[in-house]
Every structure is written in structure tokens, then in C-alpha cells.
Design a protein around this motif. Structure first.
Motif, mmCIF file in Angstrom:
data_model
loop_
_atom_site.group_PDB
_atom_site.id
_atom_site.type_symbol
_atom_site.label_atom_id
_atom_site.label_comp_id
_atom_site.label_asym_id
_atom_site.label_seq_id
_atom_site.Cartn_x
_atom_site.Cartn_y
_atom_site.Cartn_z
ATOM 1 N N LEU A 83 0.863 -1.181 0.000
ATOM 2 C CA LEU A 83 0.000 0.000 0.000
ATOM 3 C C LEU A 83 0.896 1.226 0.000
ATOM 4 O O LEU A 83 1.869 1.297 0.756
ATOM 5 C CB LEU A 83 -0.895 0.026 1.240
ATOM 6 C CG LEU A 83 -1.761 1.281 1.400
ATOM 7 C CD1 LEU A 83 -2.825 1.354 0.307
ATOM 8 C CD2 LEU A 83 -2.402 1.327 2.770
ATOM 9 N N TYR A 123 -6.301 0.170 -8.648
ATOM 10 C CA TYR A 123 -6.200 0.566 -7.250
ATOM 11 C C TYR A 123 -5.376 1.840 -7.062
ATOM 12 O O TYR A 123 -4.314 1.840 -6.446
ATOM 13 C CB TYR A 123 -5.661 -0.595 -6.401
ATOM 14 C CG TYR A 123 -6.756 -1.587 -6.102
ATOM 15 C CD1 TYR A 123 -7.562 -1.436 -4.984
ATOM 16 C CD2 TYR A 123 -7.045 -2.625 -6.980
ATOM 17 C CE1 TYR A 123 -8.605 -2.313 -4.724
ATOM 18 C CE2 TYR A 123 -8.085 -3.514 -6.731
ATOM 19 C CZ TYR A 123 -8.859 -3.344 -5.597
ATOM 20 O OH TYR A 123 -9.899 -4.203 -5.346
ATOM 21 N N HIS A 125 -6.338 5.840 -5.865
ATOM 22 C CA HIS A 125 -7.455 6.572 -5.264
ATOM 23 C C HIS A 125 -7.005 7.951 -4.790
ATOM 24 O O HIS A 125 -6.045 8.062 -4.024
ATOM 25 C CB HIS A 125 -7.991 5.752 -4.079
ATOM 26 C CG HIS A 125 -9.179 6.348 -3.410
ATOM 27 N ND1 HIS A 125 -10.450 6.275 -3.950
ATOM 28 C CD2 HIS A 125 -9.302 7.036 -2.254
ATOM 29 C CE1 HIS A 125 -11.302 6.880 -3.136
ATOM 30 N NE2 HIS A 125 -10.624 7.352 -2.110
ATOM 31 N N TYR A 127 -7.128 10.381 -2.406
ATOM 32 C CA TYR A 127 -7.500 10.188 -1.007
ATOM 33 C C TYR A 127 -7.773 11.482 -0.245
ATOM 34 O O TYR A 127 -8.741 11.578 0.514
ATOM 35 C CB TYR A 127 -6.381 9.393 -0.333
ATOM 36 C CG TYR A 127 -6.515 9.157 1.145
ATOM 37 C CD1 TYR A 127 -7.663 8.586 1.691
ATOM 38 C CD2 TYR A 127 -5.475 9.472 2.010
ATOM 39 C CE1 TYR A 127 -7.760 8.345 3.050
ATOM 40 C CE2 TYR A 127 -5.565 9.227 3.365
ATOM 41 C CZ TYR A 127 -6.712 8.665 3.878
ATOM 42 O OH TYR A 127 -6.811 8.427 5.223
ATOM 43 N N PRO A 144 -11.448 5.102 0.680
ATOM 44 C CA PRO A 144 -11.891 4.100 -0.298
ATOM 45 C C PRO A 144 -12.605 2.915 0.338
ATOM 46 O O PRO A 144 -13.277 2.149 -0.349
ATOM 47 C CB PRO A 144 -10.583 3.651 -0.961
ATOM 48 C CG PRO A 144 -9.539 3.892 0.071
ATOM 49 C CD PRO A 144 -9.994 5.130 0.802
ATOM 50 N N ARG A 145 -12.498 2.768 1.650
ATOM 51 C CA ARG A 145 -13.188 1.656 2.328
ATOM 52 C C ARG A 145 -14.672 1.948 2.499
ATOM 53 O O ARG A 145 -15.458 1.031 2.718
ATOM 54 C CB ARG A 145 -12.567 1.409 3.699
ATOM 55 C CG ARG A 145 -11.091 1.058 3.634
ATOM 56 C CD ARG A 145 -10.447 1.078 4.985
ATOM 57 N NE ARG A 145 -10.449 2.440 5.525
ATOM 58 C CZ ARG A 145 -9.970 2.775 6.719
ATOM 59 N NH1 ARG A 145 -9.443 1.854 7.498
ATOM 60 N NH2 ARG A 145 -10.002 4.029 7.131
ATOM 61 N N TRP A 153 -9.145 -2.756 -0.780
ATOM 62 C CA TRP A 153 -9.165 -1.690 0.220
ATOM 63 C C TRP A 153 -9.657 -2.208 1.571
ATOM 64 O O TRP A 153 -9.391 -1.590 2.602
ATOM 65 C CB TRP A 153 -10.050 -0.529 -0.217
ATOM 66 C CG TRP A 153 -9.621 0.174 -1.460
ATOM 67 C CD1 TRP A 153 -10.357 0.329 -2.600
ATOM 68 C CD2 TRP A 153 -8.370 0.844 -1.713
ATOM 69 N NE1 TRP A 153 -9.641 1.037 -3.534
ATOM 70 C CE2 TRP A 153 -8.417 1.369 -3.019
ATOM 71 C CE3 TRP A 153 -7.218 1.041 -0.953
ATOM 72 C CZ2 TRP A 153 -7.366 2.085 -3.588
ATOM 73 C CZ3 TRP A 153 -6.169 1.749 -1.515
ATOM 74 C CH2 TRP A 153 -6.238 2.259 -2.818
ATOM 75 N N SER A 159 -6.364 -1.569 5.697
ATOM 76 C CA SER A 159 -7.224 -0.764 6.549
ATOM 77 C C SER A 159 -6.441 -0.165 7.719
ATOM 78 O O SER A 159 -6.606 1.011 8.057
ATOM 79 C CB SER A 159 -8.393 -1.605 7.055
ATOM 80 O OG SER A 159 -9.319 -0.801 7.732
ATOM 81 N N ILE A 162 -4.306 2.714 6.378
ATOM 82 C CA ILE A 162 -5.140 3.878 6.050
ATOM 83 C C ILE A 162 -5.520 4.617 7.337
ATOM 84 O O ILE A 162 -5.497 5.849 7.379
ATOM 85 C CB ILE A 162 -6.376 3.475 5.223
ATOM 86 C CG1 ILE A 162 -5.950 2.994 3.829
ATOM 87 C CG2 ILE A 162 -7.357 4.640 5.106
ATOM 88 C CD1 ILE A 162 -7.079 2.394 2.999
#
Length: 176
Positions: A83, A123, A125, A127, A144-145, A153, A159, A162
Motif C-alpha cells: 500500500l 487501485y 485513489h 484520497y 476508499p473503504r 481496500w 485498513s 489507512i
């Protein structure tokens, strides 16, 4: 290919102010991406000129006449994936996609820079954004979740990272 935040102005004078802010690089932009492999480096800055390549793609080259500059942090994701939290300091076409490919971790689901990948979507995004307009500070995030923007995501490792990056403007980014 990119989901997430988008700036729209209702009035021409505000649109002109946004144009100036982008031109003067006074809008901080933050992107999340999931790369398909372990990168050559886990954080830092990617700098280089971009040149046209084959099939609508671009490539990063060693010269620095008018370079694309991308700062990034990364964290472990599922099964060898990574990520990334990216902060582009320039605004080049495909900049983040080219930067991540250049360090050996093309974005999952990217039909141009990761052709053999079979992810359910791209993937990348948009953010978070942070900028000052008319004397007021604005900060926006689009997680994105929160929407059905792809299964990756939702992974626990993704997670958790993020969550740690929930205020990206407060992280210890290298000085410009």
C-alpha cells in the motif's frame, strides 16, 4: 483508473483561483495506491523526467530538466503487495502510475502499466486534499473503504495503514 476526490467550482472566479493554486502547487494532493510487488524502496522521493513510451504509456528517465516529483510512504498489504500513500509535487500525466512502476511495484489493475494483472479494478485513489482558498483552510478526505471501490481496500493490513494515514498532511514528509 482513479477513484476519489475531485474539485469542481460553481463560479468562474473560483475556478480561476483553483487554476492558480494548482499552477503554483499550493494544493496538497494525497493518493492511495496498491502496488503489485515489493518496491525497491519503502519510502522516499521519486524524481525524473517523463517521456512517451509505447501504447499510450509514459516512462521515467534519469534526466531532471522538468521532472515529475513524487514523495511516498508504503506499508505491507496482502500477499506481497504494498500500500502506498503518494504526494505528487508536480502534476504530470500518469505521474503516480509511472513512479510506482519505476520502483518495481506497478499498481494493481492498471491496464497500461501492469498489463498482466487481473485485479477487479485499478487501485489508485485520490484520497485527500488540503488547500487555502479565500483565507480559509480546507481539508478533505475520501476513504476508499467507505464505498464499494474494490475488495483490496478492505484487507486488514490495508485498513490499518489507512487509519494511521488519516491525516496525511501531518506526516513527516520530506521538505520540498
Amino acid at each position: 483508473m482513479t477513484s476519489g476526490l475531485l474539485i469542481l467550482a460553481k463560479r468562474a472566479e473560483i475556478a480561476a483561483q483553483f487554476s492558480r493554486l494548482f499552477e503554483q502547487r499550493q494544493i496538497d494532493k494525497y493518493y492511495l495506491a496498491i502496488g503489485s510487488k515489493k518496491p525497491k524502496k519503502k519510502q522516499g522521493t521519486i524524481v525524473g523526467d517523463m517521456e512517451r513510451s509505447r501504447r499510450s504509456s509514459w516512462k521515467l528517465v534519469n534526466s531532471k530538466n522538468n521532472p515529475a516529483v513524487t514523495q511516498f510512504f508504503s506499508a505491507a498489504a496482502q500477499s506481497g503487495e504494498r500500500l502506498f500513500l503518494c504526494k505528487p509535487l508536480s502534476g504530470k500525466t500518469h505521474q503516480i502510475r509511472v513512479a510506482l512502476k519505476s520502483i518495481g511495484s506497478p499498481i494493481k489493475g492498471d491496464a497500461i502499466y501492469n498489463v498482466s494483472d487481473d485485479a477487479d479494478r485499478g487501485y489508485l485513489h485520490a484520497y485527500a486534499l488540503r488547500f487555502e482558498l479565500c483565507g480559509e483552510l480546507f481539508q478533505f478526505r475520501c476513504d476508499p473503504r467507505a464505498s464499494d471501490l474494490g475488495e483490496k481496500w478492505q484487507a486488514a493490513e490495508v485498513s490499518d495503514a489507512i487509519d494511521k494515514w488519516s491525516q496525511p498532511w501531518e506526516l513527516a514528509w520530506p521538505k520540498k
